[in-house]
Design a protein around this motif. Sequence first.
Motif, short mmCIF file in Angstrom:
data_model
loop_
_atom_site.label_atom_id
_atom_site.label_comp_id
_atom_site.label_asym_id
_atom_site.label_seq_id
_atom_site.Cartn_x
_atom_site.Cartn_y
_atom_site.Cartn_z
N ASP A 231 26.25 98.18 34.78
CA ASP A 231 27.64 97.76 34.63
C ASP A 231 28.52 98.86 34.05
OD1 ASP A 231 26.91 95.29 35.57
OD2 ASP A 231 26.58 94.45 33.58
N GLY A 232 27.95 100.04 33.80
CA GLY A 232 28.74 101.16 33.34
C GLY A 232 28.63 101.41 31.85
N SER B 57 23.41 99.58 31.95
CA SER B 57 23.88 100.79 32.62
C SER B 57 24.39 100.50 34.02
CB SER B 57 22.75 101.83 32.68
OG SER B 57 22.34 102.19 31.40
N GLU C 137 21.57 106.90 27.64
CA GLU C 137 22.82 106.14 27.75
C GLU C 137 23.31 105.72 26.35
OE1 GLU C 137 20.22 105.33 31.37
OE2 GLU C 137 19.97 105.36 29.17
N GLU D 160 36.30 93.55 31.22
CA GLU D 160 34.90 93.75 31.55
C GLU D 160 34.21 92.42 31.81
OE1 GLU D 160 31.41 95.69 32.38
OE2 GLU D 160 33.44 96.50 32.12
#
Length: 1053
Positions: A246-247, A244, A290, A8
């Motif tokens: 970036d996932g 969010s 999230e 990541e």
Amino acid sequence: MDDRREVERRKRLARLGASQAVSTPTPPPQESGNPAGQKHESAVLIHRERARLSPGIAVKRETAVDLSAIDSASSKQANEVSGRSFDLATWADDTIGAVFHVTLDPMRADRFYLESLHTELSEELRDDEQAPRFHNDIVDRLILSRLGEAVPDSAFDYLLESFRRADALERNVRREKGHLEDKLFLLTELKRLAVSYATLSVIMPDIFEHDHPQADLVARLLQQDQEDMGLPSSFLSALVSRLSEDGVEAVAQFFEPILRALSRSLLLLTMTEDHFRFFAAIKMLLRHREVASVFVRMAEFIPEDATASDYELRSLLGPYFRLSPIEGRAVAKAFNGVSESNPLALRDAIGAVRMAIPALHAQLFDLVNLLVRCTTETRIGVLKFFSRALLLNKKRHALHVDASTVATDGFMVNSTAILDLFADPFVADMTKISKIDIDYLRRHDSLVKLEDETRLAASLEETQRYFSSILSGENNFISHIFFLDVAFHHYGMGAALVTHESLLNRTRDMQRYLDGLRAQQPFQGPQAMVMTMQFQRIEQQLIRAKEVSFAYEALLCDDKIQLKSLNFLSLVASWLLRLVDRKHAYPASSIVLPLEDIQSTAAEAYRNLPEYFVEDICESFLYVSRFMPRMLMSTDNTHLVDFALTFIQSPSGYMKNPFLKAKLVETLYNGVRPFDRSDKFGALGGILHSHPFALEHLFPALMTFYIQAESTGASSQFYDKFNIRYHISHIFKSIWHNPQHRDQLTKQFEQDLDFFVRFVALLLNDQTYLLDEALAKLTEIHTLQQELGPESVTDAMATDELENARSSSVDAEQSEEERRRERSRTLEQSERAATSYMQLGTETLQMLDLFTASIADAFCTPEVVDRLAAMLDYNVSQLVGPRCTELKVRSPEKYFFDPKRLLSGIAGILLNMSDQARFVDAVARDGRSYRRELYDRVVSILGRFGMRSSTELERLQRFADRVDIRKREIELEDEDLGDIPEEFLDPLTSDLMRHPVVLPTSRTVCDLSTIKRHLLNDPTDPFNRTPLNIEQVKPDQELQARIEAFVMASRRQ
């Protein structure tokens, strides 16, 4: 986890380096293999970033910022207002410096001088002969330069304060007019960059050249009430939005440690401490879907390897639900030094705890509701959290359970209370009862597992067959909450109620034991020191046990908690009635009795439900009626009465366990007990006297179960029936003054004589046995009290402990002490038995008095009248006969023994029956107990103590006169018959048979009235024990004709 985070990290750096900013110089190359060079390489990629900013989330709470920190920017704005020329570049330079508290001017002492950045920019602008200034394109480099050196706290804290200053400036700028769009663009960009680098400072702290300390984000979240210490909601929203992009992995990487730390830190606190900060912190985070999604996906949300006892410690929500006034540390803080000797202090302590409970439950509900309303995933996740707690705690309601192996009562009661709150909408609106799916337990997504549960009516094979068919479709939220809440009332609230009552019993036993020891002080002999230490130890244990019981009382006797619980269980009762209702329309329309054969789909679902659906309704009502009866006046108990009456008289196919019906009877019994002297009807009395369903079905239901209780199937059934019938007798007494109920007794007699005779016969059996046993035990007590003397000790536990602790040097003394202890134990057992039998017997006698006064001829059937007469005569002989002095005991009120009142009750029944010729005949034929002189003594005693009026005593004398006359007539008739042939005599009673019948299997001949009396108690042939009913016997007409001929011939002679 480390490999995942490294991947990541590389993705982030690649993305950040994808676009190169204008006027960004290429830094000089670094030497290969130099860690500092690698760090600077990362910095190069970072300062090229021009990431997109998601639309901001509105600020929910303003954060105050010291505007003196941005005085230069404010000065420029003032110049614009005064009409001077405005230079946007100059404003931007000063604003950026103010926001990040930096400067490129080495002479300015109030801000941090960025020397390296100043040098770089000066070199880049050498040809333009311009002084370096801050502008939008170098903010990345500014941040990296500033964080390349030490900051007062952490990198995160520095960037958060920068965000605060930008946010404050933005609010000021919005009130202005000139260049508004340009200014807002710059300030938005500054906030975006502050947030972006703040996330990186936590996830990838090694991107900065300086090794900054990690920010304590949990501490900041817990100080949300302090504006300068907490996290602004706008900052948190921007933070979540940035992550969010970036996932979900980025969101998880940032927030998982925070969520975990909040939960673990809360374990250190009790309910009496400041735990609300933790609720505020986690709710602030979970408002972002999230973060909520990450929360329920964490392995610790429902730890797979958790046990029942550590689930509340290891799960993420567990520490929040574990907060309770009955937790050990909370008990010590709330009730230390509080005792019953100071009622005011005790009341204040309990009141303080109860004030905190609603606030705690409100916080828990808000927390869970955030997850329920967030997404389908989070809603199912939180329901599974409760489901797992249930599955792990199936042993909590066992008879003997080690508390250390299951969840705490506080955790389970809180869970029950929160589910009650979620059930509120459909509890308040009965029209939603139809949304509770009867097939819930057979769907694949059912969250309640019922393995090893005893069912209401289905056998194990039937249950296995029923649940082997899995139905399609998904369950709705209402059904999930309903079935989870019912289960938690059993394993959670219900088990806690049992714990509280057990605790109270234990404290009473300890107090009794301690009092016994105190009575023996001062201790003497070689064991005096041991006894003193034991006394002190028990005294301390008792103090601690009472403190815990106070805490349980504060929690479980709280009106709000129990009201919610009772209302929900009332819904459960209505739902069960709806299942067995012919039209499945209850409560919209009344249920029709008797219930139909249990064949429908809904009825099959009912049969396969666990017994706790019924048990917990009763146990909850019984607990409240014992500990807080006044609260029942604020609840509508009509559905409960309908429920009890329907299932008390239901066929065996609806409820195979008779003890569940006994619980329903006990519920009605507690419901008609007055609250105090000013009350007459209790919580249910008003309904039983006015509700049409009760007026029609109460009497038949109680009579039916009075008969059914004769055989419960348990090894203790002989004694169980007396407790059941005691409750029924008390209910009968409470409703007797209502003529509509009394009419039901006559109706039963007229419509179903066999049923009524069976009922009366069992009533007489009980009365005969109970008074006989009670008086026999009183005789034993009289003898033992005479032997032990006036100082007799009946506390066997205290006696044993005291004597075991002492030693004697003389064997003869030891033997004598042992015999004395044995007699003391026997005395205590006899006292318990006498008390129980006397209470039950007196209650049954009072019921007989009421019934015979209303419908005397019903007690004159051949199967009943002789037994009634024999029972009354025998008890008269016991109370006033030659051996009545053996009933004299010390403190007779201790055993509920009032001989004069008991004698008056018997006299009342005699008076009720005195005008019945068959009864006069039955008393006259009682050769065992009837004596005229005993009746004369009854009249004398009752008259001397004013227990009966003179008119009643005269009637009793006339009755005795009639009996004497009839007795002489019977004696003359018997003399006329002479020697009766053996074949004409009943083999069981040795009386002349009047209606001989042949028993089908033993082929024995006996009188019809004899076999009828026998079958009322035992449905078997008395000569070979084979099953028998009255329809199977055949009249022996030839023998009857011979008997009649013999009687006629004897009389002629």
